[in-house]
Design a protein around this motif. Structure first.
Motif, PDB file in Angstrom:
ATOM      1  N   ASP A  50       0.830  -1.211   0.000  1.00  0.00           N
ATOM      2  CA  ASP A  50       0.000   0.000   0.000  1.00  0.00           C
ATOM      3  C   ASP A  50       0.860   1.255   0.000  1.00  0.00           C
ATOM      4  OD1 ASP A  50      -2.232  -1.601   0.017  1.00  0.00           O
ATOM      5  OD2 ASP A  50      -2.663  -1.310   2.162  1.00  0.00           O
ATOM      6  N   GLN A  51       1.944   1.243   0.757  1.00  0.00           N
ATOM      7  CA  GLN A  51       2.832   2.407   0.827  1.00  0.00           C
ATOM      8  C   GLN A  51       3.530   2.637  -0.516  1.00  0.00           C
ATOM      9  OE1 GLN A  51       5.526   2.291   4.132  1.00  0.00           O
ATOM     10  NE2 GLN A  51       6.326   4.325   3.718  1.00  0.00           N
ATOM     11  N   ILE A  52       3.948   1.573  -1.184  1.00  0.00           N
ATOM     12  CA  ILE A  52       4.584   1.698  -2.496  1.00  0.00           C
ATOM     13  C   ILE A  52       3.601   2.275  -3.508  1.00  0.00           C
ATOM     14  CG2 ILE A  52       5.491   0.342  -4.438  1.00  0.00           C
ATOM     15  CD1 ILE A  52       6.757  -1.522  -2.307  1.00  0.00           C
ATOM     16  N   GLU A  53       2.370   1.742  -3.527  1.00  0.00           N
ATOM     17  CA  GLU A  53       1.353   2.242  -4.455  1.00  0.00           C
ATOM     18  C   GLU A  53       0.992   3.692  -4.157  1.00  0.00           C
ATOM     19  OE1 GLU A  53      -1.853  -0.551  -4.149  1.00  0.00           O
ATOM     20  OE2 GLU A  53      -0.766  -2.098  -5.266  1.00  0.00           O
ATOM     21  N   ALA A  54       0.918   4.056  -2.869  1.00  0.00           N
ATOM     22  CA  ALA A  54       0.602   5.435  -2.497  1.00  0.00           C
ATOM     23  C   ALA A  54       1.705   6.395  -2.941  1.00  0.00           C
ATOM     24  CB  ALA A  54       0.389   5.537  -0.986  1.00  0.00           C
ATOM     25  N   THR A  55       2.945   5.967  -2.807  1.00  0.00           N
ATOM     26  CA  THR A  55       4.057   6.806  -3.258  1.00  0.00           C
ATOM     27  C   THR A  55       3.978   7.039  -4.760  1.00  0.00           C
ATOM     28  OG1 THR A  55       5.483   6.049  -1.466  1.00  0.00           O
ATOM     29  CG2 THR A  55       6.580   6.970  -3.399  1.00  0.00           C
ATOM     30  N   ALA A  56       3.707   5.982  -5.514  1.00  0.00           N
ATOM     31  CA  ALA A  56       3.574   6.117  -6.966  1.00  0.00           C
ATOM     32  C   ALA A  56       2.402   7.035  -7.311  1.00  0.00           C
ATOM     33  CB  ALA A  56       3.389   4.753  -7.610  1.00  0.00           C
ATOM     34  N   GLY A  57       1.274   6.870  -6.622  1.00  0.00           N
ATOM     35  CA  GLY A  57       0.106   7.717  -6.871  1.00  0.00           C
ATOM     36  C   GLY A  57       0.377   9.178  -6.540  1.00  0.00           C
ATOM     37  N   ASP A  58       1.062   9.424  -5.434  1.00  0.00           N
ATOM     38  CA  ASP A  58       1.396  10.805  -5.062  1.00  0.00           C
ATOM     39  C   ASP A  58       2.357  11.437  -6.072  1.00  0.00           C
ATOM     40  OD1 ASP A  58      -0.199  10.462  -2.837  1.00  0.00           O
ATOM     41  OD2 ASP A  58       1.484  10.188  -1.443  1.00  0.00           O
ATOM     42  N   PHE A  59       3.307  10.644  -6.555  1.00  0.00           N
ATOM     43  CA  PHE A  59       4.259  11.138  -7.549  1.00  0.00           C
ATOM     44  C   PHE A  59       3.529  11.525  -8.836  1.00  0.00           C
ATOM     45  CE2 PHE A  59       7.338  10.311 -11.019  1.00  0.00           C
ATOM     46  CZ  PHE A  59       8.312  11.228 -10.679  1.00  0.00           C
ATOM     47  N   VAL A  60       2.640  10.651  -9.296  1.00  0.00           N
ATOM     48  CA  VAL A  60       1.878  10.940 -10.520  1.00  0.00           C
ATOM     49  C   VAL A  60       0.977  12.157 -10.306  1.00  0.00           C
ATOM     50  CG1 VAL A  60       0.085  10.028 -12.065  1.00  0.00           C
ATOM     51  CG2 VAL A  60       2.025   8.592 -11.408  1.00  0.00           C
TER      52      VAL A  60
END
Length: 146
Positions: A50-60
């Protein structure tokens, strides 16, 4: 008679019951500990995912808002050795406003992002662990074929 015979157990069933309950209880305890460890590992893995996906989502999202400084701040230390201007032209070409971050699959190592034109990029989001925390940052990207 100086030595009497030792007393015999009148109810041998009691001993057998105690033995069975002891072995059964021990087995149940070991099974419960194994299940608890498995559940703890699964919860930890899901939390990291979840943390990895959230980081990617925040970056995008930073790219979609054209907040180049915010996106640059989310890069790992190695990527921040170069100035943000080195990345901006590529980031602008991605059309991140309509990009979709894909859920991390079981065998996926990197987070895939589907762009508006149908192409995909993969964001490399490693887990960085210190003594106190576990963190993530974007540490690269590449085009995904197919």
């Amino acid at each position: 008679m100086p030595f009497a015979a030792p007393p015999t157990e009148r109810n041998g069933g009691r001993f057998a019951l105690k033995l069975v309950l002891g072995i059964g209880g021990g087995t149940a305890l070991v099974t419960a500990v194994a299940i608890a460890l498995f559940m703890a590992f699964a919860t930890f893995t899901n939390s990291v995912t979840d943390q990895i996906e959230a980081t990617a989502g925040d970056f995008v999202a930073e790219l979609a808002d054209e907040d180049w400084d915010g996106a640059y701040a989310m890069l790992c230390a190695e990527m921040r050795d170069r100035p943000a201007e080195d990345y901006i032209a590529e980031w602008e070409s991605w059309d991140a406003a309509t990009a979709e971050v894909q859920p991390l699959g079981y065998n996926d190592l990197d987070v895939r992002v589907r762009l508006a034109d149908g192409s995909q990029i993969a964001l490399v989001v490693p887990v960085e662990q210190t003594a106190q925390t576990i963190g993530t940052s974007v540490c690269g990207w590449y085009d995904v074929e197919g």
